[in-house]
Design an enzyme around this catalytic site. Structure first.
Site, PDB file in Angstrom:
ATOM      1  N   ALA A  11       0.979  -0.854  -0.061  1.00  0.00           N
ATOM      2  CA  ALA A  11       0.004  -0.139  -0.002  1.00  0.00           C
ATOM      3  C   ALA A  11       0.670   1.376  -0.250  1.00  0.00           C
ATOM      4  CB  ALA A  11      -1.095  -0.222   1.586  1.00  0.00           C
ATOM      5  N   ARG A  40       0.494   1.989   8.109  1.00  0.00           N
ATOM      6  CA  ARG A  40       0.144   2.605   7.184  1.00  0.00           C
ATOM      7  C   ARG A  40      -1.317   2.291   6.251  1.00  0.00           C
ATOM      8  NH1 ARG A  40       4.151   2.134   1.820  1.00  0.00           N
ATOM      9  NH2 ARG A  40       4.609   4.882   2.203  1.00  0.00           N
ATOM     10  N   GLU A 162       4.528   0.488 -13.748  1.00  0.00           N
ATOM     11  CA  GLU A 162       3.589   1.874 -13.621  1.00  0.00           C
ATOM     12  C   GLU A 162       4.575   2.841 -14.429  1.00  0.00           C
ATOM     13  OE1 GLU A 162       0.184   2.125 -11.777  1.00  0.00           O
ATOM     14  OE2 GLU A 162       1.575   3.769 -13.066  1.00  0.00           O
ATOM     15  N   LYS A 221      10.713  -0.288 -18.615  1.00  0.00           N
ATOM     16  CA  LYS A 221      10.664   0.791 -17.819  1.00  0.00           C
ATOM     17  C   LYS A 221      11.582   0.686 -17.127  1.00  0.00           C
ATOM     18  CE  LYS A 221       9.255   1.946 -13.919  1.00  0.00           C
ATOM     19  NZ  LYS A 221       7.715   2.698 -13.207  1.00  0.00           N
ATOM     20  N   LEU A 222      12.837   0.125 -17.360  1.00  0.00           N
ATOM     21  CA  LEU A 222      13.788   0.453 -16.694  1.00  0.00           C
ATOM     22  C   LEU A 222      14.315   1.576 -17.974  1.00  0.00           C
ATOM     23  CD1 LEU A 222      16.040  -2.606 -15.458  1.00  0.00           C
ATOM     24  CD2 LEU A 222      14.830  -0.825 -14.876  1.00  0.00           C
ATOM     25  N   CYS A 277      12.651   5.964  -8.180  1.00  0.00           N
ATOM     26  CA  CYS A 277      13.161   5.242  -9.223  1.00  0.00           C
ATOM     27  C   CYS A 277      14.467   5.745  -9.882  1.00  0.00           C
ATOM     28  CB  CYS A 277      11.760   5.572 -10.527  1.00  0.00           C
ATOM     29  SG  CYS A 277      10.656   4.496  -9.395  1.00  0.00           S
ATOM     30  N   GLN A 279      17.753   6.625  -9.879  1.00  0.00           N
ATOM     31  CA  GLN A 279      18.571   5.604  -9.390  1.00  0.00           C
ATOM     32  C   GLN A 279      18.781   4.438  -9.502  1.00  0.00           C
ATOM     33  OE1 GLN A 279      21.538   8.029  -6.844  1.00  0.00           O
ATOM     34  NE2 GLN A 279      22.200   6.790  -5.895  1.00  0.00           N
ATOM     35  N   ARG A 347      12.410  10.078  -0.855  1.00  0.00           N
ATOM     36  CA  ARG A 347      13.661   8.920  -1.091  1.00  0.00           C
ATOM     37  C   ARG A 347      14.677   9.738  -2.304  1.00  0.00           C
ATOM     38  NH1 ARG A 347      10.364   3.738  -1.849  1.00  0.00           N
ATOM     39  NH2 ARG A 347       8.412   5.794  -2.399  1.00  0.00           N
TER      40      ARG A 347
HETATM   41  C1  UDX Z   1      10.214   8.842 -12.495  1.00  0.00           C
HETATM   42  C2  UDX Z   1       9.020   8.836 -13.844  1.00  0.00           C
HETATM   43  O1  UDX Z   1       9.274   9.807 -13.989  1.00  0.00           O
HETATM   44  C3  UDX Z   1       8.230   7.894 -13.366  1.00  0.00           C
HETATM   45  O2  UDX Z   1       7.392   7.620 -15.176  1.00  0.00           O
HETATM   46  C4  UDX Z   1       8.488   6.667 -12.850  1.00  0.00           C
HETATM   47  O3  UDX Z   1       6.925   5.589 -12.714  1.00  0.00           O
HETATM   48  C5  UDX Z   1       8.868   6.916 -11.665  1.00  0.00           C
HETATM   49  O4  UDX Z   1       9.957   7.558 -11.556  1.00  0.00           O
HETATM   50  P1  UDX Z   1       9.023  10.817 -10.416  1.00  0.00           P
HETATM   51  O5  UDX Z   1       9.924  10.041  -9.572  1.00  0.00           O
HETATM   52  O6  UDX Z   1       7.575  10.446  -9.262  1.00  0.00           O
HETATM   53  O7  UDX Z   1       9.084   9.458 -11.546  1.00  0.00           O
HETATM   54  O8  UDX Z   1       9.408  11.820 -10.339  1.00  0.00           O
HETATM   55  P2  UDX Z   1       9.536  12.562 -11.613  1.00  0.00           P
HETATM   56  O9  UDX Z   1       8.907  14.083 -11.748  1.00  0.00           O
HETATM   57  O10 UDX Z   1      10.712  12.174 -12.268  1.00  0.00           O
HETATM   58  O11 UDX Z   1      11.202  13.523 -11.347  1.00  0.00           O
HETATM   59  C6  UDX Z   1      12.136  12.648 -10.889  1.00  0.00           C
HETATM   60  C7  UDX Z   1      13.710  13.545 -10.583  1.00  0.00           C
HETATM   61  O12 UDX Z   1      14.214  14.270 -10.981  1.00  0.00           O
HETATM   62  C8  UDX Z   1      13.176  14.499  -9.176  1.00  0.00           C
HETATM   63  O13 UDX Z   1      13.913  14.893  -8.492  1.00  0.00           O
HETATM   64  C9  UDX Z   1      12.519  15.965 -10.401  1.00  0.00           C
HETATM   65  O14 UDX Z   1      12.490  17.348  -9.645  1.00  0.00           O
HETATM   66  C10 UDX Z   1      13.982  16.166 -11.342  1.00  0.00           C
HETATM   67  N1  UDX Z   1      13.877  16.638 -12.300  1.00  0.00           N
HETATM   68  C11 UDX Z   1      12.595  15.721 -12.792  1.00  0.00           C
HETATM   69  C12 UDX Z   1      14.616  17.762 -12.665  1.00  0.00           C
HETATM   70  O15 UDX Z   1      15.335  17.808 -12.053  1.00  0.00           O
HETATM   71  N2  UDX Z   1      14.557  17.858 -14.180  1.00  0.00           N
HETATM   72  C13 UDX Z   1      13.225  17.392 -15.199  1.00  0.00           C
HETATM   73  O16 UDX Z   1      13.870  18.460 -16.121  1.00  0.00           O
HETATM   74  C14 UDX Z   1      12.750  16.829 -14.184  1.00  0.00           C
HETATM   75  P1  ADP Z   2       6.489   2.040  -3.646  1.00  0.00           P
HETATM   76  O1  ADP Z   2       6.799   3.126  -4.026  1.00  0.00           O
HETATM   77  O2  ADP Z   2       7.088   0.829  -4.883  1.00  0.00           O
HETATM   78  O3  ADP Z   2       4.825   2.067  -3.510  1.00  0.00           O
HETATM   79  P2  ADP Z   2       6.771   2.001  -0.573  1.00  0.00           P
HETATM   80  O4  ADP Z   2       7.488   1.561   0.012  1.00  0.00           O
HETATM   81  O5  ADP Z   2       5.978   2.985  -0.706  1.00  0.00           O
HETATM   82  O6  ADP Z   2       7.340   1.507  -2.360  1.00  0.00           O
HETATM   83  O7  ADP Z   2       5.604   0.458  -0.889  1.00  0.00           O
HETATM   84  C1  ADP Z   2       5.543  -0.104  -0.774  1.00  0.00           C
HETATM   85  C2  ADP Z   2       4.584  -0.958   0.164  1.00  0.00           C
HETATM   86  O8  ADP Z   2       5.069  -2.515   0.582  1.00  0.00           O
HETATM   87  C3  ADP Z   2       5.278  -0.798   2.061  1.00  0.00           C
HETATM   88  O9  ADP Z   2       4.411  -0.352   2.734  1.00  0.00           O
HETATM   89  C4  ADP Z   2       5.822  -2.564   1.874  1.00  0.00           C
HETATM   90  O10 ADP Z   2       4.946  -2.363   3.563  1.00  0.00           O
HETATM   91  C5  ADP Z   2       4.657  -3.427   2.093  1.00  0.00           C
HETATM   92  N1  ADP Z   2       5.343  -4.193   1.747  1.00  0.00           N
HETATM   93  C6  ADP Z   2       6.400  -4.824   1.984  1.00  0.00           C
HETATM   94  N2  ADP Z   2       6.599  -6.390   1.321  1.00  0.00           N
HETATM   95  C7  ADP Z   2       5.218  -7.022   1.814  1.00  0.00           C
HETATM   96  C8  ADP Z   2       4.434  -8.240   1.649  1.00  0.00           C
HETATM   97  N3  ADP Z   2       5.162  -9.103   1.369  1.00  0.00           N
HETATM   98  N4  ADP Z   2       3.539  -7.728   2.502  1.00  0.00           N
HETATM   99  C9  ADP Z   2       2.614  -7.105   2.557  1.00  0.00           C
HETATM  100  N5  ADP Z   2       3.099  -5.868   1.757  1.00  0.00           N
HETATM  101  C10 ADP Z   2       4.727  -5.343   2.023  1.00  0.00           C
END
Ligand code: UDX
Ligand code: ADP
Length: 463
Positions: A11, A40, A162, A221-222, A277, A279, A347
């Site tokens: 969640a 949570r 995602e 995705k990567l 994501c 890094q 993060r």
């Molecule tokens: C990213 C991807 O965009 C998304 O598709 C994937 O599912 C998860 O990882 P997220 O990390 O949530 O999403 O945010 P994002 O908007 O991508 O920003 C990532 C970091 O890059 C942030 O620290 C943001 O401030 C920075 N950033 C983004 C910049 O410094 N410059 C930019 O032009 C865009």
């Molecule tokens: P993300 O950004 O990928 O959603 P989060 O750390 O926000 O990562 O969420 C992951 C969630 O998965 C945490 O709330 C954690 O407690 C939960 N989790 C991890 N392992 C299990 C498990 N085996 N069963 C149920 N929940 C889990």
């Protein structure tokens, strides 16, 4: 096959918003989100939806609409797995902190635990969907665990990565650029793919729903995250060159962004990217490439991370140098701690690393962030294990008012691009500060000319 019951394990930032939107858009599907973390789940069930554990614009309203109707949050993991036809795995996959691949590979222990639990509980055929970002061929590992430890039932593994970005999760989910679903090219695999396509087709047009084989989906995705992060490191590399040559990185970004082949998005120079994501996924990509002996491929992508680390370090070094080469006992105020605006997620936020550097130089850091809690900031610093918990709490003061945070500061550093920062009374802030009043805009959101006319010594990124 028609899906009527979905379970999501995890969640968090991915599972919570994604399931809330599925539940809102598919009132005939019962969606249960489970997590081991009792607090949570308790927070997701808070009667006041403003208190749900994840802040995303628009999310509280969606949860208020669907929760209790067809959206449920629970700690009863086994029950939810047993009842569902489709199980999404949305647990965290952090970078390994031990053993082989330490600091590089994704730690799949939570994924494996989920797979084992699903295998143990399932008494009917199930579709298992990988939602978390995973190394290529993880589906194979999940399948092997399910097939070898299960009760003889059939599992179809789908990859459905995602692409939502935090801060815009709800709009990204409601209006996705595309939905990607990877599965086996067998008749059973295709049936599973089509069942999941039908779920999304409740609100996403079918031409935006892409189906591929599992490995392509996992690698896409990567690749998407690596390309996005690479753009930021590329513009950040140019920002350093701009500072030396007198060019302005915002102007350069605008000029190149008008080339339709390059496009204007993701060209904002900054103090460095953060988030859970970019890094992690690039390290993962580097690790996979190395494990196949593709050293040039690995080195190529690793440079994106090296550049990002350099950008964060360069920002803290610039603060120290500009403040006459010493920040010892000086008060430096951070506006923002989240890794980007409109989220309470921290993060890998650049703020953590910049604070750590400056505290090493014996600075006193004051922070104001509209959404990040005090405990979160302290635990972020503690996690680095640079110094003791007590030392960190002595070095970091946290405020719930920006003007208070800026009082008596020698310098202000903007670490997150929160909209409210641009609307502040900067003259008032200037009057509260030590002189000369330095401002380091790590997001290039403020108007340099205006601030200079007030009296600030303004430093942006790349100008
Ligand atoms: C990213 C991807 O965009 C998304 O598709 C994937 O599912 C998860 O990882 P997220 O990390 O949530 O999403 O945010 P994002 O908007 O991508 O920003 C990532 C970091 O890059 C942030 O620290 C943001 O401030 C920075 N950033 C983004 C910049 O410094 N410059 C930019 O032009 C865009
Ligand atoms: P993300 O950004 O990928 O959603 P989060 O750390 O926000 O990562 O969420 C992951 C969630 O998965 C945490 O709330 C954690 O407690 C939960 N989790 C991890 N392992 C299990 C498990 N085996 N069963 C149920 N929940 C889990």
């Amino acid at each position: 096959m028609k899906i009527t019951k979905i379970c999501c394990i995890g969640a968090g930032y991915v599972g919570g918003p994604t399931m809330a939107v599925i539940a809102q858009k598919c009132p005939n599907i019962q969606v249960t989100v489970v997590d081991l973390n009792e607090q949570r789940i308790k927070d997701w069930n808070d009667p006041n939806t403003e208190n749900i554990p994840i802040y995303e614009p628009g999310l509280a309203e969606i949860v208020a609409e669907a929760r209790g109707r067809n959206l449920f949050f629970s700690t009863e993991v086994e029950k939810a797995i047993d009842e569902a036809q489709v199980i999404f795995i949305s647990v965290n996959t952090p970078t390994k902190t031990y053993g082989k691949g330490k600091g590089m590979a994704a730690d799949l222990k939570y994924i494996e635990l989920c797979a084992r639990q699903i295998a143990k509980v399932a008494k009917q055929n199930k579709i298992v969907v990988e939602k978390s970002t995973l190394p290529v061929r993880t589906a194979e590992a999940i399948k092997s665990i399910l097939d070898n430890t299960g009760n003889g039932v059939q599992f179809q593994i789908l990859s459905n990565p995602e692409f939502l970005a935090e801060g815009t999760a709800v709009t990204d989910l409601l209006n996705p650029d595309r939905i990607l679903i990877g599965g086996d090219t067998t008749p059973e695999g295709e049936e599973a793919i089509s069942a999941l396509v039908d779920v999304y087709a409740n609100w996403v047009s079918r031409d935006k729903i892409l189906t591929t084989n599992v490995w392509s989906s996992e690698l896409s995705k990567l690749t998407a995250n690596a390309f996005l992060a690479q753009r930021i490191s590329s513009i950040n590399a140019m920002s350093e060159l701009c500072e030396k040559t007198g060019a302005d990185v915002n102007e350069v970004a605008k000029a190149i962004g008008m080339d339709s082949r390059i496009g204007p998005k993701f060209l904002k120079a900054s103090v460095g990217f953060g988030g859970s994501c970019f890094q992690k996924d690039i390290l993962n990509l580097v690790y996979i490439a190395k494990s196949y002996g593709l050293n040039e491929v690995a080195d190529y992508w690793e440079q994106v991370i090296i550049m990002n680390d350099h950008q964060k370090r360069r920002f803290s070094n610039k603060i120290v140098q500009t403040l006459y080469n010493t920040v010892a006992d000086k008060k430096i105020t951070f506006l923002g701690w989240a890794f980007k605006k409109d989220t309470n997620d921290t993060r890998e936020s650049a703020a953590i690393y910049v604070a750590d550097d400056l505290i090493n130089e014996q600075a006193k850091i004051s922070v104001y962030d509209p959404k990040v809690s005090r405990n979160k900031m302290l635990s972020d610093l503690d996690y680095l294990e640079t110094r003791t918990v007590e030392e960190n709490s002595n070095a970091l003061s946290i405020f719930d008012n920006a003007y208070e945070a800026c009082k008596g500061a020698h310098a202000i550093a903007i670490l997150t691009e929160w909209d409210e920062f641009t609307g502040y009374d900067w003259k008032k802030i200037y009057d509260l500060m030590h002189k000369p009043a330095f401002l380091f805009d790590g997001r290039n959101i403020l108007n340099a000319k205006e601030l200079e006319s007030i009296g600030f010594i303004y430093n942006g990124i790349g100008s």
